[in-house]
Scaffold this active site. Structure first.
Site, PDB file in Angstrom:
ATOM      1  N   ASN A 196      -7.268   3.905 -18.856  1.00  0.00           N
ATOM      2  CA  ASN A 196      -6.052   3.094 -19.068  1.00  0.00           C
ATOM      3  C   ASN A 196      -6.311   1.603 -18.859  1.00  0.00           C
ATOM      4  OD1 ASN A 196      -6.382   2.904 -16.316  1.00  0.00           O
ATOM      5  ND2 ASN A 196      -4.346   3.636 -15.766  1.00  0.00           N
ATOM      6  N   HIS A 213      -7.758   0.264 -16.153  1.00  0.00           N
ATOM      7  CA  HIS A 213      -7.787  -0.225 -14.770  1.00  0.00           C
ATOM      8  C   HIS A 213      -9.200  -0.655 -14.384  1.00  0.00           C
ATOM      9  CE1 HIS A 213      -8.374   4.070 -12.857  1.00  0.00           C
ATOM     10  NE2 HIS A 213      -9.534   3.514 -13.081  1.00  0.00           N
ATOM     11  N   GLU A 234      -4.130  -0.819 -11.388  1.00  0.00           N
ATOM     12  CA  GLU A 234      -3.534  -0.111 -12.511  1.00  0.00           C
ATOM     13  C   GLU A 234      -2.807  -1.089 -13.438  1.00  0.00           C
ATOM     14  OE1 GLU A 234      -4.504   2.773 -12.991  1.00  0.00           O
ATOM     15  OE2 GLU A 234      -4.144   4.195 -11.371  1.00  0.00           O
ATOM     16  N   ASP A 245     -12.718   0.079  -3.639  1.00  0.00           N
ATOM     17  CA  ASP A 245     -11.458   0.777  -3.372  1.00  0.00           C
ATOM     18  C   ASP A 245     -11.672   2.046  -2.550  1.00  0.00           C
ATOM     19  OD1 ASP A 245     -12.758   2.130  -5.420  1.00  0.00           O
ATOM     20  OD2 ASP A 245     -11.262   1.694  -6.939  1.00  0.00           O
TER      21      ASP A 245
HETATM   22  P1  PGA Z   1     -15.364   7.043 -13.828  1.00  0.00           P
HETATM   23  O1  PGA Z   1     -14.171   6.119 -13.335  1.00  0.00           O
HETATM   24  O2  PGA Z   1     -16.623   6.271 -13.563  1.00  0.00           O
HETATM   25  O3  PGA Z   1     -15.299   8.283 -12.991  1.00  0.00           O
HETATM   26  O4  PGA Z   1     -15.141   7.291 -15.284  1.00  0.00           O
HETATM   27  C1  PGA Z   1     -14.151   4.773 -13.715  1.00  0.00           C
HETATM   28  C2  PGA Z   1     -12.872   4.148 -13.236  1.00  0.00           C
HETATM   29  O5  PGA Z   1     -11.835   4.830 -13.178  1.00  0.00           O
HETATM   30  O6  PGA Z   1     -12.907   2.959 -12.917  1.00  0.00           O
END
Ligand code: PGA
Length: 243
Positions: A135, A137, A142, A67
C-alpha cells in the site's frame, strides 16, 4: 533516484549488500538503519558472509531499526527485536549497546518513543534500508501519515495486517498497532536503499516511480531524497512503462 533492476532476489540482495559493504569499509563507525520483513533477509545474509570472510566488522557500528509491533514481547518470534537478532545481530560482532530498536511495550510507549527519538535526533543515519508495503507504506507509516512525522504510534492498515499474517498462525494474532520511525526521520538519512521484489510489489513500485507525490502513498516522498537507490527485481519492475 538511481534505479537498479536485478534479475532476481539473489542479485538484488547482492547489489544492496555491496553498497553497504563499500560504505562500511570507508567508515568503520557507520550508522546503519535496518528494516525487517522478508525483503532485506538476503541482504543480511550477504552482510553476514562478508563479516565471516573478515571483510567488514560491526564492532563500531551503531544501528537503528525502523519499527516494532506494539504488544509482542521482545522474545516473541514475530517481534522485530527477535527478528533482527535471528537474521543478523546474533551472527555478527555488533555491540548490543549500540542497537536501537523502538520498544513496543504498551506500558511505557510514550516515554520509550521520547527516548528513541532523542537518540535518533543526536545521530545521523548513514544508510537506511527500506522495504515498501504493497500500500506504499515505508516502515509502518501507513497511507495518510504526515511527511513531517517523527516516531509515533500507528494503527496498522487492515491490508498490512493481511500482508503480514503469513508470519502468524492466524490474523487475530497480528498486532493492530505499531511504533514507527516517522517519515521525516527516514528522509533525514544520508543514503536510502529501497528494496522491492516479487509481483506483489509491482503496483507499489510503479506508483512510487510514476505516481504523484502524496501522503496517501507515503513512499512517494522518496523521490525527493537526494541520495536514494531503488533496487527491484524483474517481477517488481514488471509494470513500469519505460522498461
Ligand atoms: P516485506 O515487507 O519485506 O515483508 O514485503 C515490506 C514492508 O511492509 O515494508
Amino acid at each position: 533516484m538511481k534505479v537498479y533492476i536485478a534479475k532476481n532476489y539473489d542479485e538484488l540482495s547482492k547489489i544492496s549488500a555491496s553498497i553497504i559493504i563499500e560504505d562500511m569499509k570507508a567508515k568503520n563507525d557507520i550508522i546503519l538503519g535496518f528494516a525487517t520483513g522478508s525483503t532485506p533477509i538476503g541482504t543480511y545474509q550477504n552482510l553476514i558472509a562478508a563479516y565471516d570472510a573478515g571483510e567488514i566488522s560491526f564492532k563500531n557500528v551503531t544501528s537503528f531499526n525502523l519499527d516494532e509491533y506494539i504488544g509482542l514481547p521482545r522474545a516473541h518470534e514475530q517481534s522485530y527485536n527477535y527478528f533482527m537478532h535471528e537474521q543478523l545481530f546474533n551472527h555478527i560482532n555488533i555491540d548490543e549497546n549500540n542497537i536501537n530498536i523502538p520498544c513496543g511495550d504498551p506500558a511505557n510507549i510514550e516515554e520509550n518513543i521520547k527516548k528513541y527519538q532523542e537518540k535518533l535526533d543526536s545521530n545521523v543515519i548513514d544508510i537506511q534500508i527500506l522495504g515498501i508495503g504493497s500500500n506504499g507504506h515505508i516502515a509502518f507509516n501507513e497511507p495518510g501519515t504526515s511527511f513531517s512525522s517523527n516516531t509515533h504510534v500507528i494503527r496498522l492498515d487492515e491490508g498490512t495486517r493481511q500482508d503480514n499474517k503469513r508470519f502468524f498462525n492466524d490474523i487475530s494474532e497480528v498486532p493492530k498497532e505499531a511504533v514507527t520511525m516517522g517519515i521525516k526521520d527516514i528522509m533525514s538519512a544520508k543514503k536510502l536503499i529501497i528494496l522491492a521484489n516479487g509481483k506483489n510489489k509491482a503496483n507499489a513500485v510503479k506508483e512510487l516511480l510514476e505516481g504523484e507525490k502524496t501522503e496517501a502513498f507515503p513512499a512517494s516522498i522518496l523521490l525527493d531524497h537526494e541520495n536514494a537507490v531503488l533496487i527491484v527485481d524483474e517481477d517488481a519492475a514488471s509494470l513500469l512503462e519505460d522498461i
